[in-house]
Write an enzyme that holds these catalytic residues in place. Structure first.
Site, PDB file in Angstrom:
ATOM      1  N   LYS A  59       0.823  -1.222   0.000  1.00 39.74           N
ATOM      2  CA  LYS A  59       0.000   0.000   0.000  1.00 39.74           C
ATOM      3  C   LYS A  59       0.857   1.271   0.000  1.00 39.74           C
ATOM      4  O   LYS A  59       0.501   2.258  -0.623  1.00 39.74           O
ATOM      5  CB  LYS A  59      -0.925   0.019   1.221  1.00 39.74           C
ATOM      6  CG  LYS A  59      -2.058  -0.988   1.148  1.00 39.74           C
ATOM      7  CD  LYS A  59      -2.961  -0.842   2.359  1.00 39.74           C
ATOM      8  CE  LYS A  59      -3.952  -1.973   2.431  1.00 39.74           C
ATOM      9  NZ  LYS A  59      -4.862  -1.837   3.570  1.00 39.74           N
ATOM     10  N   ASP A  66      -9.778   2.767   3.163  1.00 37.14           N
ATOM     11  CA  ASP A  66      -9.806   2.105   4.479  1.00 37.14           C
ATOM     12  C   ASP A  66     -10.403   3.021   5.558  1.00 37.14           C
ATOM     13  O   ASP A  66     -11.147   2.555   6.425  1.00 37.14           O
ATOM     14  CB  ASP A  66      -8.390   1.692   4.903  1.00 37.14           C
ATOM     15  CG  ASP A  66      -7.918   0.424   4.198  1.00 37.14           C
ATOM     16  OD1 ASP A  66      -8.766  -0.368   3.741  1.00 37.14           O
ATOM     17  OD2 ASP A  66      -6.686   0.228   4.100  1.00 37.14           O
TER      18      ASP A  66
HETATM   19  P1  NAP Z   1       1.596  -2.341   8.386  1.00 36.74           P
HETATM   20  O1  NAP Z   1       1.628  -1.153   7.498  1.00 36.74           O
HETATM   21  O2  NAP Z   1       2.614  -3.415   8.253  1.00 36.74           O
HETATM   22  O3  NAP Z   1       1.658  -1.762   9.920  1.00 36.74           O
HETATM   23  C1  NAP Z   1       1.665  -2.636  10.997  1.00 36.74           C
HETATM   24  C2  NAP Z   1       1.703  -1.848  12.305  1.00 36.74           C
HETATM   25  O4  NAP Z   1       1.572  -2.798  13.356  1.00 36.74           O
HETATM   26  C3  NAP Z   1       3.013  -1.106  12.547  1.00 36.74           C
HETATM   27  O5  NAP Z   1       2.729   0.085  13.253  1.00 36.74           O
HETATM   28  C4  NAP Z   1       3.787  -2.067  13.446  1.00 36.74           C
HETATM   29  O6  NAP Z   1       4.624  -1.417  14.380  1.00 36.74           O
HETATM   30  C5  NAP Z   1       2.687  -2.728  14.224  1.00 36.74           C
HETATM   31  N1  NAP Z   1       3.077  -4.088  14.624  1.00 36.74           N
HETATM   32  C6  NAP Z   1       3.384  -5.118  13.792  1.00 36.74           C
HETATM   33  N2  NAP Z   1       3.685  -6.217  14.511  1.00 36.74           N
HETATM   34  C7  NAP Z   1       3.583  -5.843  15.824  1.00 36.74           C
HETATM   35  C8  NAP Z   1       3.799  -6.524  17.042  1.00 36.74           C
HETATM   36  N3  NAP Z   1       4.150  -7.814  17.073  1.00 36.74           N
HETATM   37  N4  NAP Z   1       3.603  -5.854  18.201  1.00 36.74           N
HETATM   38  C9  NAP Z   1       3.243  -4.537  18.190  1.00 36.74           C
HETATM   39  N5  NAP Z   1       3.031  -3.827  17.044  1.00 36.74           N
HETATM   40  C10 NAP Z   1       3.206  -4.479  15.888  1.00 36.74           C
HETATM   41  O7  NAP Z   1       0.201  -3.077   8.312  1.00 36.74           O
HETATM   42  P2  NAP Z   1      -1.213  -2.432   7.928  1.00 36.74           P
HETATM   43  O8  NAP Z   1      -1.420  -2.491   6.469  1.00 36.74           O
HETATM   44  O9  NAP Z   1      -1.307  -1.129   8.622  1.00 36.74           O
HETATM   45  O10 NAP Z   1      -2.238  -3.498   8.549  1.00 36.74           O
HETATM   46  C11 NAP Z   1      -2.349  -3.672   9.951  1.00 36.74           C
HETATM   47  C12 NAP Z   1      -3.482  -4.675  10.259  1.00 36.74           C
HETATM   48  O11 NAP Z   1      -4.732  -4.135   9.852  1.00 36.74           O
HETATM   49  C13 NAP Z   1      -3.350  -6.016   9.529  1.00 36.74           C
HETATM   50  O12 NAP Z   1      -3.742  -7.034  10.392  1.00 36.74           O
HETATM   51  C14 NAP Z   1      -4.337  -5.896   8.379  1.00 36.74           C
HETATM   52  O13 NAP Z   1      -4.836  -7.155   7.950  1.00 36.74           O
HETATM   53  C15 NAP Z   1      -5.435  -5.080   9.047  1.00 36.74           C
HETATM   54  N6  NAP Z   1      -6.256  -4.333   8.074  1.00 36.74           N
HETATM   55  C16 NAP Z   1      -7.591  -4.597   8.044  1.00 36.74           C
HETATM   56  C17 NAP Z   1      -8.408  -3.890   7.180  1.00 36.74           C
HETATM   57  C18 NAP Z   1      -9.879  -4.161   7.153  1.00 36.74           C
HETATM   58  O14 NAP Z   1     -10.535  -3.755   6.191  1.00 36.74           O
HETATM   59  N7  NAP Z   1     -10.452  -4.783   8.173  1.00 36.74           N
HETATM   60  C19 NAP Z   1      -7.853  -2.921   6.310  1.00 36.74           C
HETATM   61  C20 NAP Z   1      -6.480  -2.683   6.397  1.00 36.74           C
HETATM   62  C21 NAP Z   1      -5.686  -3.401   7.272  1.00 36.74           C
HETATM   63  P3  NAP Z   1       6.088  -0.836  14.026  1.00 36.74           P
HETATM   64  O15 NAP Z   1       5.849   0.498  13.369  1.00 36.74           O
HETATM   65  O16 NAP Z   1       6.722  -0.733  15.350  1.00 36.74           O
HETATM   66  O17 NAP Z   1       6.721  -1.842  13.093  1.00 36.74           O
END
Ligand code: NAP
Length: 294
Positions: A73, A109
């Site tokens: 993204k 989103d």
């Molecule tokens: P991303 O860009 O990779 O960001 C992940 C975030 O989570 C970062 O801030 C990261 O922290 C943190 N994180 C990752 N592993 C962690 C851990 N073990 N402990 C604490 N913090 C952790 O991912 P994203 O695209 O934002 O997506 C995040 C989640 O939202 C995913 O599960 C995705 O499937 C879900 N999502 C759902 C929808 C929906 O429509 N329901 C839409 C979008 C996303 P750091 O900055 O410290 O690395």
């Protein structure tokens, strides 16, 4: 599904992995209902080199548009010819509209989250105090959506505080009266206890043995907890419910972000994509995955 013919237009989702994606089922169901001669396909891409190749190919193919999911993204932002303000503030593009060979990037989103909060919890962000766990693409979209919906305060809780500060620096010029701060999980107890809404925008909870991203003892009655993870009841959702909070999983947001993408591509705008149809298709797909043991 509609018969595929020589006039069928394409749409799809670029990401990795995609085996569990609910988007093809959701989209194809609603295209059929709307009588659209479109087909939605998974576009599995392993790395950013693959992303660039697929995006270049799409520009020569009859695509209406496409979605982009993890982990591309942020990279997609750079590949668009034009980017909507909310996507540029969020730092992530999840929906691209192909318009006369140009790629116009959006982020649906944030709108998806707001729609799910309103429909499923009757929650209106104006004047409310919000905590978002995470500072990635989904957290950025949530932050922008909640900011535009005039939340009173938004706290980002992230393990990497520099990442959270970077996100806040990007949106600060557009903040108006919204109070924002970034804190570590350890320092977040008081803010979480005082919040009206807690959003989990980290992947913590996706694996069966994952704990909650913040202690569930910090939430209670009168609070709404929105976990963006769907397809499983996470420790955060079950714990928050046990504590008396209204806790929701992320399926409603997934459906609404997808439906908003269809509404963007379907320029006639006379009929909105049915959220109920897309949700039913997503739920059927989740059940099929469960039965397959996936
Ligand atoms: P991303 O860009 O990779 O960001 C992940 C975030 O989570 C970062 O801030 C990261 O922290 C943190 N994180 C990752 N592993 C962690 C851990 N073990 N402990 C604490 N913090 C952790 O991912 P994203 O695209 O934002 O997506 C995040 C989640 O939202 C995913 O599960 C995705 O499937 C879900 N999502 C759902 C929808 C929906 O429509 N329901 C839409 C979008 C996303 P750091 O900055 O410290 O690395």
């Amino acid at each position: 599904m509609q018969p595929i013919s020589g006039t069928t237009r394409l749409a799809g989702v670029i990401g990795h992995p995609l085996a569990h994606s609910l988007s093809p089922a959701m989209h194809n169901a609603v295209y059929e209902e709307l009588g659209l001669d479109w087909v939605y396909v998974p576009l599995h891409v392993k790395d950013e080199i693959g992303l660039r190749r697929v995006v270049a190919a799409i520009q020569s193919l009859p695509f209406m548009g496409f979605n982009v999911t993890m982990p591309f993204k942020q990279a997609m932002l750079e590949l668009c010819d034009e980017v909507a303000m909310a996507a540029s503030m969020a730092g992530a593009v999840n929906t691209v509209h192909c318009v006369d060979g140009r790629l116009v990037g959006y982020n649906t989103d944030g709108r998806g989250l707001l729609e799910a909060l309103k429909d499923e919890a009757g929650f209106e962000p104006a004047g409310k105090d919000v905590v978002i766990c995470g500072a990635g693409g989904a957290a950025g979209a949530a932050l922008v959506g909640l900011m535009l919906a005039q939340a009173a305060s938004i706290t980002i809780v992230n393990r990497n505080i520099d990442g959270a500060e970077e996100l806040l620096d990007r949106v600060r010029p557009h903040m108006n009266a919204v109070r924002v701060q970034a804190v570590s999980a350890m320092a977040a107890e008081e803010t979480v206890r005082a919040a009206d809404l807690l959003v989990n925008a980290t992947p913590v909870g996706m694996r069966p043995d994952d704990d909650s991203p913040i202690p569930v003892q910090w939430v209670g009655p009168g609070q709404v907890v929105y976990d963006m993870i769907y397809g499983r009841t996470t420790a955060l959702v079950s714990g928050a419910r046990a504590q008396g909070a209204l806790a929701l999983d992320g399926l409603g947001m997934l459906v609404a972000q997808g439906a908003t993408a269809v509404d963007i591509w379907n320029e006639s705008k006379q009929v909105r994509a049915s959220r109920a149809t897309m949700r039913a298709a997503a739920e059927a797909q989740l059940t099929a995955h469960e039965q397959d043991g996936r």
